[in-house]
Scaffold this motif. Structure first.
Motif, PDB file in Angstrom:
ATOM      1  N   MET A   1     106.907  14.869 153.551  1.00 27.36           N
ATOM      2  CA  MET A   1     107.212  14.333 152.237  1.00 27.36           C
ATOM      3  C   MET A   1     105.931  13.897 151.550  1.00 27.36           C
ATOM      4  SD  MET A   1     110.522  11.841 152.737  1.00 27.36           S
ATOM      5  CE  MET A   1     109.889  11.105 154.232  1.00 27.36           C
ATOM      6  N   PRO A   2     105.905  13.975 150.238  1.00 33.14           N
ATOM      7  CA  PRO A   2     104.771  13.411 149.512  1.00 33.14           C
ATOM      8  C   PRO A   2     104.794  11.881 149.631  1.00 33.14           C
ATOM      9  CG  PRO A   2     106.379  14.391 147.992  1.00 33.14           C
ATOM     10  CD  PRO A   2     106.869  14.625 149.388  1.00 33.14           C
ATOM     11  N   THR A   3     103.609  11.282 149.583  1.00 26.49           N
ATOM     12  CA  THR A   3     103.519   9.824 149.669  1.00 26.49           C
ATOM     13  C   THR A   3     102.697   9.276 148.514  1.00 26.49           C
ATOM     14  OG1 THR A   3     101.470   9.827 150.960  1.00 26.49           O
ATOM     15  CG2 THR A   3     103.553   9.913 152.205  1.00 26.49           C
ATOM     16  N   ASP A   4     102.652   7.966 148.474  1.00 24.37           N
ATOM     17  CA  ASP A   4     101.773   7.297 147.517  1.00 24.37           C
ATOM     18  C   ASP A   4     100.348   7.773 147.753  1.00 24.37           C
ATOM     19  OD1 ASP A   4     100.298   5.085 149.351  1.00 24.37           O
ATOM     20  OD2 ASP A   4     102.349   5.403 150.025  1.00 24.37           O
ATOM     21  N   GLY A   5      99.523   7.643 146.758  1.00 22.86           N
ATOM     22  CA  GLY A   5      98.122   7.999 146.890  1.00 22.86           C
ATOM     23  C   GLY A   5      97.854   9.488 147.013  1.00 22.86           C
ATOM     24  N   GLY A   6      98.857  10.313 146.684  1.00 26.54           N
ATOM     25  CA  GLY A   6      98.670  11.755 146.733  1.00 26.54           C
ATOM     26  C   GLY A   6      98.692  12.350 148.127  1.00 26.54           C
ATOM     27  N   GLY A   7      99.165  11.580 149.099  1.00 28.07           N
ATOM     28  CA  GLY A   7      99.204  12.067 150.477  1.00 28.07           C
ATOM     29  C   GLY A   7     100.494  12.774 150.827  1.00 28.07           C
ATOM     30  N   LYS A   8     100.595  13.126 152.096  1.00 26.50           N
ATOM     31  CA  LYS A   8     101.805  13.729 152.650  1.00 26.50           C
ATOM     32  C   LYS A   8     102.018  13.137 154.029  1.00 26.50           C
ATOM     33  CE  LYS A   8     102.246  18.159 150.318  1.00 26.50           C
ATOM     34  NZ  LYS A   8     103.203  17.672 149.364  1.00 26.50           N
ATOM     35  N   VAL A   9     103.280  13.055 154.454  1.00 25.08           N
ATOM     36  CA  VAL A   9     103.594  12.550 155.781  1.00 25.08           C
ATOM     37  C   VAL A   9     104.640  13.453 156.421  1.00 25.08           C
ATOM     38  CG1 VAL A   9     105.408  10.922 155.059  1.00 25.08           C
ATOM     39  CG2 VAL A   9     104.090  10.479 157.131  1.00 25.08           C
ATOM     40  N   SER A  10     104.464  13.671 157.723  1.00 22.56           N
ATOM     41  CA  SER A  10     105.380  14.497 158.498  1.00 22.56           C
ATOM     42  C   SER A  10     105.541  13.869 159.876  1.00 22.56           C
ATOM     43  CB  SER A  10     104.802  15.906 158.639  1.00 22.56           C
ATOM     44  OG  SER A  10     105.450  16.614 159.657  1.00 22.56           O
ATOM     45  N   LEU A  11     106.767  13.790 160.365  1.00 23.60           N
ATOM     46  CA  LEU A  11     106.975  13.233 161.697  1.00 23.60           C
ATOM     47  C   LEU A  11     106.236  14.043 162.756  1.00 23.60           C
ATOM     48  CD1 LEU A  11     110.741  12.176 161.674  1.00 23.60           C
ATOM     49  CD2 LEU A  11     108.712  10.742 161.445  1.00 23.60           C
ATOM     50  N   ALA A  12     106.160  15.341 162.576  1.00 22.01           N
ATOM     51  CA  ALA A  12     105.461  16.193 163.544  1.00 22.01           C
ATOM     52  C   ALA A  12     103.996  15.775 163.694  1.00 22.01           C
ATOM     53  CB  ALA A  12     105.553  17.655 163.122  1.00 22.01           C
ATOM     54  N   ASP A  13     103.396  15.314 162.608  1.00 16.09           N
ATOM     55  CA  ASP A  13     101.995  14.885 162.647  1.00 16.09           C
ATOM     56  C   ASP A  13     101.816  13.513 163.307  1.00 16.09           C
ATOM     57  OD1 ASP A  13     101.311  17.212 161.313  1.00 16.09           O
ATOM     58  OD2 ASP A  13     101.254  16.244 159.337  1.00 16.09           O
ATOM     59  N   LEU A  14     102.920  12.819 163.549  1.00 13.38           N
ATOM     60  CA  LEU A  14     102.846  11.460 164.093  1.00 13.38           C
ATOM     61  C   LEU A  14     103.270  11.375 165.560  1.00 13.38           C
ATOM     62  CD1 LEU A  14     104.245   9.581 160.969  1.00 13.38           C
ATOM     63  CD2 LEU A  14     101.862   9.717 161.725  1.00 13.38           C
ATOM     64  N   LYS A  15     103.437  12.527 166.209  1.00 14.35           N
ATOM     65  CA  LYS A  15     103.792  12.520 167.641  1.00 14.35           C
ATOM     66  C   LYS A  15     102.781  11.693 168.403  1.00 14.35           C
ATOM     67  CE  LYS A  15     107.275  15.188 169.125  1.00 14.35           C
ATOM     68  NZ  LYS A  15     107.674  16.521 169.034  1.00 14.35           N
ATOM     69  N   GLY A  16     103.269  10.918 169.362  1.00 16.90           N
ATOM     70  CA  GLY A  16     102.396  10.039 170.131  1.00 16.90           C
ATOM     71  C   GLY A  16     102.354   8.626 169.577  1.00 16.90           C
ATOM     72  N   LYS A  17     102.913   8.445 168.379  1.00 17.73           N
ATOM     73  CA  LYS A  17     103.005   7.113 167.778  1.00 17.73           C
ATOM     74  C   LYS A  17     104.479   6.770 167.605  1.00 17.73           C
ATOM     75  CE  LYS A  17      98.842   7.329 164.936  1.00 17.73           C
ATOM     76  NZ  LYS A  17      98.141   6.071 164.895  1.00 17.73           N
ATOM     77  N   ALA A  18     104.785   5.496 167.656  1.00 18.98           N
ATOM     78  CA  ALA A  18     106.123   5.048 167.275  1.00 18.98           C
ATOM     79  C   ALA A  18     106.161   5.064 165.745  1.00 18.98           C
ATOM     80  CB  ALA A  18     106.392   3.650 167.797  1.00 18.98           C
ATOM     81  N   VAL A  19     107.310   5.419 165.177  1.00 14.61           N
ATOM     82  CA  VAL A  19     107.451   5.465 163.724  1.00 14.61           C
ATOM     83  C   VAL A  19     108.630   4.595 163.315  1.00 14.61           C
ATOM     84  CG1 VAL A  19     107.896   6.923 161.717  1.00 14.61           C
ATOM     85  CG2 VAL A  19     106.504   7.804 163.602  1.00 14.61           C
ATOM     86  N   VAL A  20     108.366   3.688 162.409  1.00 15.67           N
ATOM     87  CA  VAL A  20     109.417   2.882 161.795  1.00 15.67           C
ATOM     88  C   VAL A  20     109.652   3.510 160.425  1.00 15.67           C
ATOM     89  CG1 VAL A  20     110.046   0.615 160.892  1.00 15.67           C
ATOM     90  CG2 VAL A  20     108.703   0.804 163.019  1.00 15.67           C
ATOM     91  N   LEU A  21     110.793   4.163 160.280  1.00 13.06           N
ATOM     92  CA  LEU A  21     111.149   4.818 159.019  1.00 13.06           C
ATOM     93  C   LEU A  21     112.252   3.991 158.379  1.00 13.06           C
ATOM     94  CD1 LEU A  21     110.931   7.217 157.058  1.00 13.06           C
ATOM     95  CD2 LEU A  21     112.552   8.438 158.530  1.00 13.06           C
ATOM     96  N   TYR A  22     111.882   3.273 157.321  1.00 12.80           N
ATOM     97  CA  TYR A  22     112.896   2.446 156.673  1.00 12.80           C
ATOM     98  C   TYR A  22     113.219   3.011 155.291  1.00 12.80           C
ATOM     99  CZ  TYR A  22     109.615  -0.274 153.699  1.00 12.80           C
ATOM    100  OH  TYR A  22     108.698  -0.682 152.753  1.00 12.80           O
TER     101      TYR A  22
END
Length: 141
Positions: A1-22
């Motif tokens: 998904m697009p994010t603030d600041g012109g970024g992007k986020v993907s759960l696949a890119d966050l493997k190895g970290k815990a993710v709090v998705l609210y």
């Protein structure tokens, strides 16, 4: 998904970290602002636990930028403009206000473990004390 600041986020890119998705209904409304400020205040604690906090609504990334700047927020805000993510997590629901029904985001939080599996779900979240509950769950992973 697009994010603030012109970024992007993907759960696949966050493997190895815990993710709090609210999920929250709308930028810069009272409950949503309080929740974002509470998560921001606890960001250092989540960082120490190798956990990433992502807030998600159907607002635009541009709206998220204004919201973050106004309240000095430090969490990632993802823009689900298409509604695909809120639909897939089952948080786009029928709501009622003053006898009128409408579709909107149910305030909910999903804790995703370091392998990408959902470890905990909070639905119909009450903002007060919520971040502490989520932090405890992340510590227990």
């Amino acid at each position: 998904m697009p994010t603030d600041g012109g970024g992007k986020v993907s759960l696949a890119d966050l493997k190895g970290k815990a993710v709090v998705l609210y999920f929250y209904p709308k930028d810069d409304t009272s409950g949503c602002t309080m929740e974002a400020i509470d998560f921001t205040a606890a960001k250092a604690k989540f960082d120490k636990l190798n956990a990433v906090v992502i807030g998600c609504s159907r607002d635009t990334a541009k709206s998220h930028d204004k919201f973050k700047d106004k309240h000095k927020l430090k969490v990632i805000l993802a823009a689900d403009e298409s509604g695909q993510v809120t639909d897939s997590y089952g948080v786009w629901v029928e709501k009622s206000l003053y006898g009128r029904t409408y579709m909107g985001i149910e305030r909910a939080t999903f804790l995703i473990d370091r392998t990408g599996k959902i470890a905990a779900i909070w639905r119909k979240v009450k903002v007060a004390g919520h971040v502490d509950s989520v932090l405890q769950a992340v510590q227990a992973l």
